[in-house]
Design an enzyme around this catalytic site. Sequence first.
Site, PDB file in Angstrom:
ATOM      1  N   THR A 231       1.620  16.108   4.268  1.00  0.00           N
ATOM      2  CA  THR A 231       1.044  16.629   2.867  1.00  0.00           C
ATOM      3  C   THR A 231      -0.153  17.066   2.951  1.00  0.00           C
ATOM      4  O   THR A 231      -1.269  16.913   1.999  1.00  0.00           O
ATOM      5  CB  THR A 231       1.144  15.382   1.916  1.00  0.00           C
ATOM      6  OG1 THR A 231       0.732  14.194   2.403  1.00  0.00           O
ATOM      7  CG2 THR A 231       2.645  15.064   1.586  1.00  0.00           C
ATOM      8  N   ARG A 233      -2.489  20.026   5.458  1.00  0.00           N
ATOM      9  CA  ARG A 233      -2.421  21.322   5.493  1.00  0.00           C
ATOM     10  C   ARG A 233      -1.221  21.945   6.584  1.00  0.00           C
ATOM     11  O   ARG A 233      -1.180  21.293   7.530  1.00  0.00           O
ATOM     12  CB  ARG A 233      -3.676  21.759   5.969  1.00  0.00           C
ATOM     13  CG  ARG A 233      -4.714  21.813   4.760  1.00  0.00           C
ATOM     14  CD  ARG A 233      -4.332  22.879   3.549  1.00  0.00           C
ATOM     15  NE  ARG A 233      -5.465  22.956   2.504  1.00  0.00           N
ATOM     16  CZ  ARG A 233      -5.363  22.244   1.356  1.00  0.00           C
ATOM     17  NH1 ARG A 233      -4.354  21.359   1.472  1.00  0.00           N
ATOM     18  NH2 ARG A 233      -6.167  22.266   0.477  1.00  0.00           N
ATOM     19  N   GLU A 262       0.784  30.371   2.610  1.00  0.00           N
ATOM     20  CA  GLU A 262       1.579  30.074   1.415  1.00  0.00           C
ATOM     21  C   GLU A 262       1.004  31.191   0.318  1.00  0.00           C
ATOM     22  O   GLU A 262      -0.148  31.598   0.075  1.00  0.00           O
ATOM     23  CB  GLU A 262       1.062  28.769   0.771  1.00  0.00           C
ATOM     24  CG  GLU A 262       1.513  27.515   1.775  1.00  0.00           C
ATOM     25  CD  GLU A 262       0.737  26.227   1.530  1.00  0.00           C
ATOM     26  OE1 GLU A 262       1.094  25.035   1.923  1.00  0.00           O
ATOM     27  OE2 GLU A 262       0.104  26.222   0.445  1.00  0.00           O
ATOM     28  N   HIS A 283       4.391  22.576  -1.764  1.00  0.00           N
ATOM     29  CA  HIS A 283       3.099  22.421  -2.021  1.00  0.00           C
ATOM     30  C   HIS A 283       2.822  21.840  -3.654  1.00  0.00           C
ATOM     31  O   HIS A 283       1.953  22.160  -4.210  1.00  0.00           O
ATOM     32  CB  HIS A 283       2.020  23.432  -1.935  1.00  0.00           C
ATOM     33  CG  HIS A 283       0.602  23.200  -1.558  1.00  0.00           C
ATOM     34  ND1 HIS A 283      -0.287  23.767  -0.497  1.00  0.00           N
ATOM     35  CD2 HIS A 283      -0.040  22.001  -1.891  1.00  0.00           C
ATOM     36  CE1 HIS A 283      -1.444  23.289  -0.591  1.00  0.00           C
ATOM     37  NE2 HIS A 283      -1.262  22.096  -1.149  1.00  0.00           N
ATOM     38  N   ALA A 285       3.061  18.213  -4.055  1.00  0.00           N
ATOM     39  CA  ALA A 285       2.375  16.816  -3.922  1.00  0.00           C
ATOM     40  C   ALA A 285       1.396  16.367  -4.671  1.00  0.00           C
ATOM     41  O   ALA A 285       1.225  15.294  -5.262  1.00  0.00           O
ATOM     42  CB  ALA A 285       2.076  16.436  -2.406  1.00  0.00           C
TER      43      ALA A 285
END
Length: 316
Positions: A231, A233, A262, A283, A285
Amino acid sequence: MTLSIVCLERDAVGAAFGRPRAPHRWTEFPSSAQEQVVERLRDAEVAIINKLRLGASEIAALPRLQMVAVAATGSDNVDLEACRARGIVVSNVRGYAVHTVPEHALMLMLALRRRLFDYVADVRAGRWARSDNFCFFDHPIGDLHGATLAIIGRGGLGDGVARLGAAFGMRVIYAEHKGVAGVREGYTAFERVLAEADVLSLHCPLTPATRGLIGASELASMKREAVLVNTARGGVVDEPALAAALRAGVIAGAATDVLSSEPPREGNPLLAADIPNLIVTPHVAWASRQAMQTLADQVIDNIDAFAAGAPRNRLA
């Protein structure tokens, strides 16, 4: 002084931004392409960005820019040296995700160790209805209790994961930096961490030293029944190596909330449909409602502090 404030990625934060107390003109765009950055910030004194890049060339083309308010903790998309050379203040947000990211990481650990999605898929495919027994256990299940949780990155997020892991009865160890000779008190040598981890959880920033930190050799050093959770990069992990390791059974599973690019417009090795026991989330979290509002409020607080002549959360 009336500040010209431009928010380039309004829709990247699912919460309401207040408005600074300082006199200002506010302009916002739902999203911006990288090639629109200079044009849209040309008259801005304050830029609010999330993931768009502000490199040396963009900064050189923005002579009026005085502050960059990063609507995130990570700042690898901003050339901090170029900002320092120009006297541009860069402030990030901190501490907003100390509950949401650890909870997401723990959810991923549980799903991997208990093979949640494999069993859900089997039930949906009718396997349970056809079973000769009252249950079936084709996918080996592992408890978190008694397992070793190895954490790379000892900030607020790593510590938050450690607290949750300890509450589940996990043994928690922190990794020392890779390649250093000495090991600090409270840390474990990097190579030993890889060998002992049942769950390896990544919470370090993306820097030149951490790019590709977990590659083929590191994965091969782990237990075959171990799982990896990222969680942090996407660039911290060698993605082709991880895909290959999962297909070959080098480790038992992996989950990632981040990818190296991303959104993954050009695809990604970890998006292939044939990789076993892999979970990819987009992405999110960091993105509980509470956390996003805390982030949005802190961005405005950072701008007000800058306007008052006392910048806070400074990176540059």
